[in-house]
Design an enzyme around this catalytic site. Structure first.
Site, PDB file in Angstrom:
ATOM      1  N   LYS A 249       3.851  43.994  82.846  1.00  0.00           N
ATOM      2  CA  LYS A 249       4.211  44.132  81.429  1.00  0.00           C
ATOM      3  C   LYS A 249       3.838  42.860  80.676  1.00  0.00           C
ATOM      4  O   LYS A 249       4.012  41.756  81.195  1.00  0.00           O
ATOM      5  CB  LYS A 249       5.721  44.397  81.320  1.00  0.00           C
ATOM      6  CG  LYS A 249       6.214  44.734  79.930  1.00  0.00           C
ATOM      7  CD  LYS A 249       7.715  45.032  79.946  1.00  0.00           C
ATOM      8  CE  LYS A 249       8.237  45.450  78.576  1.00  0.00           C
ATOM      9  NZ  LYS A 249       9.689  45.762  78.605  1.00  0.00           N
TER      10      LYS A 249
ATOM     11  N   SER B 251      10.990  50.184  76.401  1.00  0.00           N
ATOM     12  CA  SER B 251       9.849  49.455  75.882  1.00  0.00           C
ATOM     13  C   SER B 251       8.699  49.278  76.876  1.00  0.00           C
ATOM     14  O   SER B 251       7.574  48.995  76.447  1.00  0.00           O
ATOM     15  CB  SER B 251      10.307  48.069  75.413  1.00  0.00           C
ATOM     16  OG  SER B 251      10.733  47.292  76.514  1.00  0.00           O
TER      17      SER B 251
ATOM     18  N   SER C  86      14.723  49.852  79.291  1.00  0.00           N
ATOM     19  CA  SER C  86      13.277  49.711  79.076  1.00  0.00           C
ATOM     20  C   SER C  86      12.405  49.906  80.321  1.00  0.00           C
ATOM     21  O   SER C  86      11.187  50.009  80.198  1.00  0.00           O
ATOM     22  CB  SER C  86      12.964  48.353  78.457  1.00  0.00           C
ATOM     23  OG  SER C  86      13.234  48.384  77.086  1.00  0.00           O
TER      24      SER C  86
END
Lengths: 92, 511
Positions: free
Chosen positions: B76, B151, B175
Site C-alpha cells: 500500500k 482505504s 481499511s
C-alpha cells in the site's frame, strides 16, 4: 442538532491553517452539523471503571544512535533550503 | 502462473518449477495490461526485476534468506520504501521520495521479498471506497462499475485480480477487511501493536495497524509470520511472544516462546499457520444478532456460514451487539478526526511535499500564506473535512463534550468486548452490511459512507484482531448472478490471531 456558524467555520479553518473556499465552508458547515449530530451519543456514556490502564510511558535510553535516514535525504523534499537548513519567510 | 497462491509460489520456487524473475515479469506484465483497474499508483519495475534476479542467484547457491525469498508482493502506498515515491494517495505527497524504509519493509527485504509496486488508496487512508485518491479510483475486479472498498482498495483489487499474489495494507477502521470483503480475498487486521508502524504514514495513531492481504487464510498467516514483532522505532509495538494465551496452545516449547527479537528476525515466537487445520469443534462462537430491514444477500450468506460451522461442531450463540456497534462508530468519528487534525499538521508546505512557494499561480506574502495555501491546494475534500471536524472536537469548550466523552466510550466498549470474550472464543459478523457499492454512490454523503464501516470500526476502537474471509457471492439486483463477494469477519481476543485464522480456515473449507 448542533449548528456551526459562519464565524465558527472561519475560526476552525484559521486554527487548522487551512484556506477554505466559500463553497467548501458552506458544505463543511452542513457536514459538521450532520456528523456531530450523529456522534453526540457518546456523551451519554457514564464513567466506567477502567479494566486496565490504557497508557504507559515508553522511554528509550539517552544514547546517540545512527539514524535510519540521512539528513540530506530528509532535507531533499524541502522547497527552500540553505546551508543544510530549511528556509522560511521572516515572521517578524 | 499468476493465479498461484503465496504458498504455491513458495513451494514452486523451492522446487524449481519457476524462477523469481519469471514470476516477477509475469506479475508486472499483468499489472501493466490491467492498468484500467488502477490498482497500482506506482509500479516498481526496475527494483522488482533487480530484486528477483538477486533472489534467483541466492537460490542457485543455496543461500536463500527465508521461505519468502523471491516472492513478489504489492505494498500500500502509505508504507515507505526508501528511495521510491510514496504518495499516500495525496497530491501533497505526489512527488515525495521516501527517505527510509518502513520497519515492515526492512523486515521483508531481509526475507528476500520482491516489491512489485505501490497500491492505490483513499487519500491518507481516509475513506471506504478508494475514491478519495488523488490518482483516481480503483475499480472492483468483480464489477468495474463498483468500488473495491477502501482505504486499501488497490491492494485488495491487485490480489483479487492476480496482479500480486499477496499484499500489505493498513487498517484504521476496516481499511484492510472491508476491501478484502468487497474484492473476495482474505484481509487481516492484527492486534494493535502487533506490527511495527514505523514508516507507515500516520492517519489516526491510536488505531492504525499494518496487516496482510492474501488469496487464502494460510497466505495471510504466512505473511503475518514475517511482519510481527516489537520494534524499538515504534513504542506502541508489542513483543513477538504471545501474552494473553500461553504457548502450550500452539504446542511450542517455552524456549521458543521466550524468543522475541526484531520483526522478521530469524525466529519469531509464533507460527500463525499452526492452528489452521484444527477445525472449530468445541469452539464457542458469538455471532451478530441481526435482522436487517433490507438484505442484499450478505446476511443470507452470513447465516449459511453459521449453520455450516455448527455442523462442524462449533457452538454458536447469537449476541446483541447493536448498542456496542452504534456507540463504537460514533466514538470512532470523534477520535479519528481528532488524531487526523493533529497528524496532518505536518503537511505545511515547508518541510516536504507540495508547496505553493514555487507555484507561480500563487502570490505569497507571508509564512501563514504558505501554510494556508499549500494545505488548501495539496489536500483533498475528505482530508479537509476531517481536519476541520477534528479541530472542532479538540477545541476549547468542546474537548470535554466530544473527545473526552469518546475516550470514556472507548473504555466502555473495550470492557463490553472483554465480557463477551469471557464466554466466547471468537465473534462473527459480516465484514460489511452490504456488498460493494457503485462508484460515486456514497461519495457526496460522508455520513452514509461512514455508516458502511459499522462492523469493522469497533474492532480498532477495542484494539482487537479480526480477519475477513470470503463466505460466498451474491448477484446485484437484476444483474449477473453471484459475482459480488461477501466477507465474513472473525474477531478475536487481543493477540489471539491464531484462533481467528483457525476459524477463518474452517470458513474457507465449508463455504
Amino acid at each position: 442538532m448542533t449548528k456551526i456558524s459562519k464565524q465558527e467555520i472561519d475560526h476552525l479553518a484559521q486554527l487548522a491553517r487551512l484556506e477554505l473556499s466559500p463553497a467548501e465552508k458552506a458544505l463543511y458547515r452542513q457536514h459538521l452539523a450532520e456528523i456531530l449530530g450523529y456522534v453526540e451519543k457518546v456523551q451519554k456514556v457514564k464513567d466506567t471503571e477502567k479494566t486496565k490502564p490504557a497508557l504507559k510511558n515508553v522511554v528509550s535510553a539517552d544514547k546517540v544512535e545512527e539514524s535510519k535516514a540521512k539528513a540530506e535525504d530528509l532535507l531533499a523534499g524541502a522547497p527552500e533550503k540553505q546551508d543544510g537548513y530549511i528556509k522560511v519567510r521572516a515572521i517578524l | 502462473m499468476s493465479s498461484l497462491t503465496l504458498k504455491q509460489i513458495i513451494d514452486g520456487l523451492k522446487g524449481g518449477s519457476f524462477t523469481s524473475l519469471q514470476l516477477t515479469k509475469d506479475y508486472l506484465e499483468a499489472a501493466d495490461k490491467n492498468k484500467d483497474l488502477n490498482s497500482y499508483i506506482t509500479l516498481l519495475d526496475r527494483l522488482a526485476l533487480q530484486q528477483a534476479q538477486k533472489s534467483d542467484s541466492r537460490r542457485k547457491t543455496g543461500k536463500t534468506l527465508s521461505e519468502l525469498d523471491g516472492v513478489p508482493l504489492a505494498v500500500k502506498d502509505n508504507i515507505m520504501i526508501s528511495g521510491y515515491r510514496t504518495t499516500a494517495g495525496s497530491k501533497i505527497l505526489e512527488d515525495f521520495t521516501a527517505p527510509y524504509d518502513a520497519s515492515v519493509i526492512e523486515a521483508l527485504k531481509k526475507a528476500g521479498v520482491v516489491f512489485l509496486g505501490k497500491t492505490n488508496m483513499d487519500e491518507f487512508a481516509m475513506g471506504s471506497s478508494t475514491e478519495t485518491s488523488f490518482f483516481g479510483p480503483t475499480k472492483n475486479p468483480h464489477d468495474t462499475e463498483r468500488v473495491p472498498g477502501g482505504s486499501s482498495g488497490g491492494s485488495a483489487a491487485a490480489v483479487a485480480s492476480h496482479l500480486a499474489p499477496a499484499a500489505l495494507g493498513s487498517d484504521t477502521g476496516g481499511s484492510i477487511r472491508q476491501p478484502a470483503s468487497f474484492c473476495g480475498v482474505v484481509g487481516l487486521k492484527p492486534t494493535y501493536g502487533r506490527v511495527s508502524r514505523y514508516g507507515l504514514i500516520a492517519m489516526a495513531s491510536s488505531l492504525d495497524q499494518i496487516g496482510p492481504f492474501g488469496q487464502t487464510v494460510e497466505d495471510t498467516a504466512i505473511l503475518l509470520n514475517h511482519i510481527v514483532g516489537q520494534d524499538k522505532m515504534d513504542s506502541t509495538s508489542l513483543p513477538a511472544s504471545p501474552v494473553s494465551f500461553g504457548p502450550s496452545r500452539l504446542g511450542r516449547s517455552e524456549a521458543d516462546a521466550s524468543q522475541g527479537g526484531p520483526p522478521g528476525g530469524p525466529k519469531t515466537a509464533e507460527d500463525f499457520t499452526g492452528l489452521l487445520d484444527k477445525g472449530v469443534k468445541g469452539l464457542k462462537i458469538a455471532c451478530l444478532k441481526a435482522q436487517p430491514e433490507k438484505d442484499d444477500g450478505t446476511f443470507k450468506i452470513f447465516h449459511q456460514i453459521i449453520e455450516k460451522l455448527k455442523k462442524q461442531g462449533a457452538e454458536v450463540i447469537e449476541v446483541d451487539l447493536d448498542k456496542l456497534l452504534d456507540l463504537a462508530l460514533a466514538c470512532y468519528y470523534i477520535i479519528v478526526p481528532a488524531e487526523v487534525s493533529s497528524n496532518m499538521a505536518r503537511y505545511d508546505g515547508i518541510k516536504y511535499g507540495y508547496s505553493v512557494i514555487h507555484d507561480s499561480k500563487f502570490k505569497i506574502h507571508s509564512l501563514l500564506d504558505v501554510y494556508l495555501k499549500s494545505r488548501a491546494e495539496g489536500l483533498g475534500a475528505e482530508v479537509k473535512r476531517r481536519i476541520i471536524l477534528g479541530t472542532y472536537v479538540l477545541s476549547s469548550g468542546y474537548y470535554d463534550a466530544y473527545y473526552k466523552s469518546a475516550q470514556k466510550a472507548r473504555d466502555w466498549i473495550k470492557g463490553e468486548f472483554a465480557k463477551i470474550f469471557e464466554k466466547y472464543d471468537v465473534i462473527l459478523t459480516p465484514t460489511s452490511p452490504t456488498v460493494a457499492f457503485k462508484l460515486k454512490e456514497k461519495l457526496a454523503d460522508p455520513l452514509t459512507m461512514y455508516l458502511s464501516d459499522i462492523f469493522t470500526v469497533p474492532i480498532n476502537i477495542a484494539s482487537l484482531p479480526a480477519v475477513s474471509v470470503p463466505g460466498g457471492k451474491v448477484g446485484p439486483p437484476g444483474g449477473e448472478a453471484g459475482n459480488l463477494p461477501v466477507g465474513i469477519q472473525v474477531i478475536g481476543r487481543e493477540l489471539d490471531e491464531g484462533k481467528i485464522l483457525q476459524v477463518g480456515a474452517e470458513i474457507e473449507r465449508v463455504r
